[in-house]
Structure formats: structure tokens, C-alpha cells
Design an enzyme around this catalytic site. Structure first.
Site, mmCIF file in Angstrom:
data_model
loop_
_atom_site.group_PDB
_atom_site.id
_atom_site.type_symbol
_atom_site.label_atom_id
_atom_site.label_comp_id
_atom_site.label_asym_id
_atom_site.label_seq_id
_atom_site.Cartn_x
_atom_site.Cartn_y
_atom_site.Cartn_z
ATOM 1 C CG HIS A 18 -2.022 -1.078 1.336
ATOM 2 N ND1 HIS A 18 -2.221 -1.812 2.273
ATOM 3 C CD2 HIS A 18 -2.919 -1.368 0.389
ATOM 4 C CE1 HIS A 18 -3.055 -2.533 2.263
ATOM 5 N NE2 HIS A 18 -3.597 -2.364 1.075
ATOM 6 C CE LYS A 43 -11.392 -7.105 2.400
ATOM 7 N NZ LYS A 43 -10.316 -6.290 1.823
ATOM 8 N NE ARG A 92 -3.160 -6.912 -4.699
ATOM 9 C CZ ARG A 92 -3.822 -7.538 -3.623
ATOM 10 N NH1 ARG A 92 -3.273 -8.040 -2.775
ATOM 11 N NH2 ARG A 92 -5.095 -7.772 -3.869
ATOM 12 C CB SER A 130 -4.403 -6.590 4.646
ATOM 13 O OG SER A 130 -4.146 -5.356 4.292
HETATM 14 N N1 COA Z 1 -0.227 -4.195 -1.611
HETATM 15 C C1 COA Z 1 -0.529 -4.757 -0.743
HETATM 16 N N2 COA Z 1 -2.035 -5.158 -0.525
HETATM 17 C C2 COA Z 1 -2.811 -4.608 -1.374
HETATM 18 C C3 COA Z 1 -2.500 -3.816 -2.535
HETATM 19 C C4 COA Z 1 -0.960 -3.641 -2.633
HETATM 20 N N3 COA Z 1 -0.590 -2.633 -3.412
HETATM 21 N N4 COA Z 1 -3.492 -3.481 -3.350
HETATM 22 C C5 COA Z 1 -4.640 -4.125 -2.563
HETATM 23 N N5 COA Z 1 -4.159 -4.938 -1.820
HETATM 24 C C6 COA Z 1 -4.971 -5.790 -0.965
HETATM 25 C C7 COA Z 1 -5.826 -5.074 0.290
HETATM 26 O O1 COA Z 1 -4.853 -5.200 1.279
HETATM 27 C C8 COA Z 1 -7.001 -6.061 0.632
HETATM 28 O O2 COA Z 1 -6.138 -7.360 1.045
HETATM 29 P P1 COA Z 1 -7.220 -8.387 1.920
HETATM 30 O O3 COA Z 1 -8.224 -8.650 1.144
HETATM 31 O O4 COA Z 1 -6.169 -9.335 2.137
HETATM 32 O O5 COA Z 1 -8.014 -7.260 3.127
HETATM 33 C C9 COA Z 1 -7.050 -6.383 -0.853
HETATM 34 O O6 COA Z 1 -5.954 -6.425 -1.491
HETATM 35 C C10 COA Z 1 -7.965 -5.724 -1.480
HETATM 36 O O7 COA Z 1 -9.150 -5.479 -0.894
HETATM 37 P P2 COA Z 1 -10.505 -4.982 -1.256
HETATM 38 O O8 COA Z 1 -11.581 -5.356 -0.265
HETATM 39 O O9 COA Z 1 -10.891 -4.950 -2.781
HETATM 40 O O10 COA Z 1 -10.390 -3.305 -1.016
HETATM 41 P P3 COA Z 1 -10.115 -2.608 -0.013
HETATM 42 O O11 COA Z 1 -10.013 -3.430 1.386
HETATM 43 O O12 COA Z 1 -8.366 -2.115 -0.120
HETATM 44 O O13 COA Z 1 -11.095 -1.728 -0.097
HETATM 45 C C11 COA Z 1 -13.159 -0.375 -0.583
HETATM 46 C C12 COA Z 1 -12.357 -1.891 -0.759
HETATM 47 C C13 COA Z 1 -13.192 0.001 0.698
HETATM 48 C C14 COA Z 1 -12.422 0.644 -1.609
HETATM 49 C C15 COA Z 1 -14.433 -0.412 -1.245
HETATM 50 O O14 COA Z 1 -15.068 -1.780 -0.362
HETATM 51 C C16 COA Z 1 -15.545 0.538 -1.190
HETATM 52 O O15 COA Z 1 -15.222 1.465 -1.794
HETATM 53 N N6 COA Z 1 -16.251 0.558 0.017
HETATM 54 C C17 COA Z 1 -17.203 1.702 0.210
HETATM 55 C C18 COA Z 1 -18.630 1.252 -0.355
HETATM 56 C C19 COA Z 1 -18.765 1.577 -1.563
HETATM 57 O O16 COA Z 1 -18.744 2.622 -2.081
HETATM 58 N N7 COA Z 1 -19.197 0.335 -2.194
HETATM 59 C C20 COA Z 1 -19.634 0.451 -3.564
HETATM 60 C C21 COA Z 1 -18.186 0.059 -4.463
HETATM 61 S S1 COA Z 1 -18.773 0.226 -6.141
#
Ligand code: COA
Length: 161
Positions: A18, A43, A92, A130
Site C-alpha cells: 500500500h 470485511k 497487483r 493484508s
Molecule cells: N499491496 C498490498 N495489498 C494490497 C495492495 C497493495 N498494493 N492493493 C490491494 N491490496 C490488498 C488489500 O490489502 C486487500 O487485502 P485483503 O483482502 O487481504 O484485506 C485486498 O488487496 C483488496 O481488498 P478490497 O476489499 O478489494 O479493497 P480494500 O479493502 O482495499 O477496499 C473499498 C475496498 C473500501 C475501496 C470498497 O469496498 C469501497 O469502496 N467501499 C465503500 C462502499 C462502496 O462505495 N461500495 C460500492 C463500491 S462500487
């Protein structure tokens, strides 16, 4: 007026992957807001939003033009309120693509002016997530080069047997 980007996520906890994306995004935008999702539909975070924000603030202290904020509800509402021009997401591997495409299209449906920008983290972090970090820490493994040291300590405390 400068261009603001929003990098959203659960950040439970922030990883070096991140951080890598944050640094790359700062090269593109005049200002970046790391938006930490308070609650999630999918989550159940192990760290509180205050803890997750604190980890990010502490590890990005030297970086300019960066803000860390919590958000709840729809991401597009937050983005609109901040007058940001784009959402930043890390890509990724190919496996991220389908889900990210769905998210980007859904966000565009909800707010047609918003763009999503995908950045590629360094390949050494391309396997990182994560959940993986939490699992390694849970079973007593070292996450030393995967997360900032403040997170490493917090994970060690959390899973102390
Ligand atoms: N390095 C390490 N890990 C990374 C990464 C990077 N560069 N890029 C992504 N990841 C990981 C994250 O840590 C996460 O890991 P995990 O699943 O083990 O926790 C995963 O990849 C991505 O998870 P994801 O759930 O896709 O995204 P997020 O947790 O990063 O966030 C939100 C998602 C919050 C952006 C999304 O749910 C959201 O917008 N929520 C708000 C409600 C909303 O508007 N919903 C409608 C959307 S259309």
C-alpha cells in the site's frame, strides 16, 4: 486548483505494498487522500479505524501533500465531497483485474465524472495482501519486510499467545 486523488481501502493493516502505491500516486496528484473505510460490507477488520489511521499517519510522516481520513458509506460520496478527480487502486496481478473492473464500473455508474487510476506496486509486493500478513503473524511468522515496523509490533501484540 490542484488535482486530488483518493486512495481507498480497508487498510487492515497497511502493508509495504500500500505504501508503495501511495508514493507512486503522490507523483501524479497534487494531493492524495488515503481514505480508510470505517466499516465494510464484506470485511470485519481486526484493527479499529483509529488504529488503522494511526498506522498510516505514523508511516507516512515524511510525505508531503498526503492526508489520511476515515470514510463511511459510499466511496463516491466521499470523493465528490472532497472534489477529487480520481480514485486510485493498486493492481497487483491479473487476479485483481476482474474485481477492480467491476468496482471501477460500479463507481462510474454512481458518479459518471469520476476516473479510476490503477497503479502497479513494485513486483516484490505483488503477492502481498493484508489477509496474508495477518495469517503469517497469527501463526507466529515474521512480517518484517512486509509491513512498517509499527504494524509489525501491533500484530505481534495482537496475536501474542
Ligand atoms: N499491496 C498490498 N495489498 C494490497 C495492495 C497493495 N498494493 N492493493 C490491494 N491490496 C490488498 C488489500 O490489502 C486487500 O487485502 P485483503 O483482502 O487481504 O484485506 C485486498 O488487496 C483488496 O481488498 P478490497 O476489499 O478489494 O479493497 P480494500 O479493502 O482495499 O477496499 C473499498 C475496498 C473500501 C475501496 C470498497 O469496498 C469501497 O469502496 N467501499 C465503500 C462502499 C462502496 O462505495 N461500495 C460500492 C463500491 S462500487
Amino acid at each position: 486548483m490542484g488535482k486530488t486523488g483518493v486512495y481507498p481501502g480497508t487498510f487492515d493493516p497497511i502493508t509495504n505494498g500500500h505504501l508503495d502505491v501511495i508514493k507512486r500516486a503522490l507523483k501524479i496528484f497534487d494531493e492524495l487522500i488515503v481514505a480508510v473505510a470505517i466499516s465494510s460490507y464484506k470485511k470485519k477488520p481486526i484493527f479499529t479505524v483509529e488504529e488503522r489511521i494511526n498506522f498510516i499517519v505514523e508511516t507516512t510522516k515524511g510525505l508531503k501533500n498526503l492526508r489520511v481520513e476515515a470514510f463511511d458509506g459510499l466511496l463516491v460520496d466521499f470523493v465528490r465531497e472532497k472534489k477529487a478527480v480520481a480514485i486510485v487502486r493498486g493492481l497487483r496481478a491479473v487476479s485483481d483485474y476482474e474485481y477492480e473492473l467491476q468496482l471501477a464500473h460500479a463507481n462510474r455508474k454512481l458518479f459518471k465524472e469520476i476516473e479510476t487510476v490503477f497503479l502497479m506496486p513494485s513486483e516484490e509486493y505483488s503477492f502481498l495482501s493484508s489477509s496474508l500478513v495477518k495469517e503469517i503473524a497469527y501463526f507466529g511468522g515474521s512480517v518484517k519486510n512486509l509491513v512498517p515496523s509499527i504494524v509489525e509490533k501491533a500484530l505481534r501484540n495482537k496475536f501474542k499467545k
